[in-house]
Design an enzyme around this catalytic site. Structure first.
Site, PDB file in Angstrom:
ATOM      1  NE  ARG A  62      83.525  12.638 -27.695  1.00  0.00           N
ATOM      2  CZ  ARG A  62      83.871  11.331 -27.695  1.00  0.00           C
ATOM      3  NH1 ARG A  62      83.507  10.548 -28.688  1.00  0.00           N
ATOM      4  NH2 ARG A  62      84.590  10.834 -26.700  1.00  0.00           N
ATOM      5  NE  ARG A  85      89.760   7.606 -32.139  1.00  0.00           N
ATOM      6  CZ  ARG A  85      88.800   7.573 -31.243  1.00  0.00           C
ATOM      7  NH1 ARG A  85      87.702   8.300 -31.429  1.00  0.00           N
ATOM      8  NH2 ARG A  85      88.881   6.841 -30.154  1.00  0.00           N
ATOM      9  CG  HIS A 155      82.793   7.602 -35.246  1.00  0.00           C
ATOM     10  ND1 HIS A 155      81.877   8.421 -34.628  1.00  0.00           N
ATOM     11  CD2 HIS A 155      82.993   6.565 -34.408  1.00  0.00           C
ATOM     12  CE1 HIS A 155      81.562   7.906 -33.456  1.00  0.00           C
ATOM     13  NE2 HIS A 155      82.224   6.771 -33.286  1.00  0.00           N
ATOM     14  CG  ASP A 199      77.223   1.827 -29.518  1.00  0.00           C
ATOM     15  OD1 ASP A 199      77.418   1.768 -30.747  1.00  0.00           O
ATOM     16  OD2 ASP A 199      78.152   1.846 -28.680  1.00  0.00           O
ATOM     17  CD  GLU A 252      79.804   5.718 -35.842  1.00  0.00           C
ATOM     18  OE1 GLU A 252      80.681   4.850 -35.904  1.00  0.00           O
ATOM     19  OE2 GLU A 252      79.273   6.066 -34.778  1.00  0.00           O
TER      20      GLU A 252
END
Ligand code: TA6
Length: 278
Positions: A62, A85, A155, A199, A252
């Site tokens: 994270r 990732r 991101h 978001d 992002e």
């Protein structure tokens, strides 16, 4: 001359640190090709990385700049944000230049990725730091015999002093999908102020953005990534301290609305550039 880069262990995992002659530095985790830290010359850390992030092979970390590939989020049947990732990348080089420092990492398809996504590809991530700027380029080549499509993103978790004092300029007039309501809207305020969960996927984001805080102005540019995602969970997450959402905002660089299509032998490259204005 002192050694200005190293291949080291970071939280028990392989990483590389690059240091530019002027003192700018960045740390990149080999898992995920994930930039975890960027300190520009004579400035403090610019990326947010959760102090309770989990460093376990195969698990997403994270913070920093995770690479989403070949799927953004849950917009498909693959694992969330794809597999890049959580895969181990190969470090190709890490070295200082005359006034910068550079590292490059590569991920090719392998048995594990082909089980999830049956395509032959090569990803290369190049990170260049110089002065008060970082340039992150993601390139993808179709190394197979059939065409494929992918969505992708860098991101980026930006570190903030306090989210309530931050303003993101440059989105006005853009249409966005609000993933929380499912509605498409047009951004109206001159600056986005986040005071609740956000978001959003903004389309056709060609202008530079400016993240302003009382003591900082960070310019955010992107090339070949047509979309911008702005995300803040505004609440607790399992791998982040409860109040830390105040210290981060994800901005992002993404390709979501129009995925990239590559024929055999074709290559695509996109980049996100962050530069400190003050
Ligand atoms: O980019 C925003 C987003 O897709 C959100 O919907 C949110 O869930 C976030 O990414 C984090 O995803 P992760 O899989 O890392 O927990």
């Amino acid at each position: 001359m002192s050694k200005t880069f190293s291949i080291s262990r970071h939280q028990g995992m392989d990483a590389t640190e690059i240091v530019a002659p002027g003192g700018a530095r960045a740390t990149v985790l080999l898992q995920g090709g994930q930039v975890l830290s960027w300190q520009p010359e004579a400035a403090s850390e610019q990326l947010y990385c959760s102090p309770t992030a989990v460093y376990v092979p195969g698990k997403a970390v994270r913070g920093g700049i995770p690479v989403c590939f070949p799927q953004f989020g849950k917009l498909g049947a693959l694992p969330a944000h794809g597999f890049a990732r959580t895969q181990p990348w190969q470090l190709l080089m890490a070295e200082p230049g005359v006034d910068d420092a550079l590292c490059a990492l590569r991920l090719e398809d392998n048995e594990a990725t082909r089980k999830i996504w049956p395509h032959a590809f090569a990803l290369e991530l190049t990170v260049r730091i110089a002065g008060r700027r970082i340039d992150v380029e993601l390139a993808c080549e179709n190394t197979g015999t059939e065409a494929f499509e992918f969505s992708t993103a860098l991101h980026t978790y930006l570190r903030l002093d306090d989210l309530v004092d931050a303003r993101l300029h440059g989105l006005q007039g853009l249409s966005y999908l609000d993933k929380l309501s499912g509605k498409t809207q047009v951004e109206t305020p001159d600056a986005l102020r986040v005071n609740a969960e956000v978001d959003r996927v903004y389309a056709h984001a060609s202008r530079a953005l400016l993240l302003r805080e009382p003591k900082r102005a960070l310019r955010i540019e992107q090339e070949a990534f047509a979309d911008v995602v702005v995300w803040n969970p505004w609440g607790a997450m399992a791998d982040m301290p409860d109040d830390d959402y105040h210290q981060m905002l994800c901005v992002e660089a993404a390709r979501i609305n129009h995925p990239v299509k590559l024929e055999p032998g074709e290559e695509w490259a996109g980049r996100q550039i962050l530069s400190l204005d003050n």
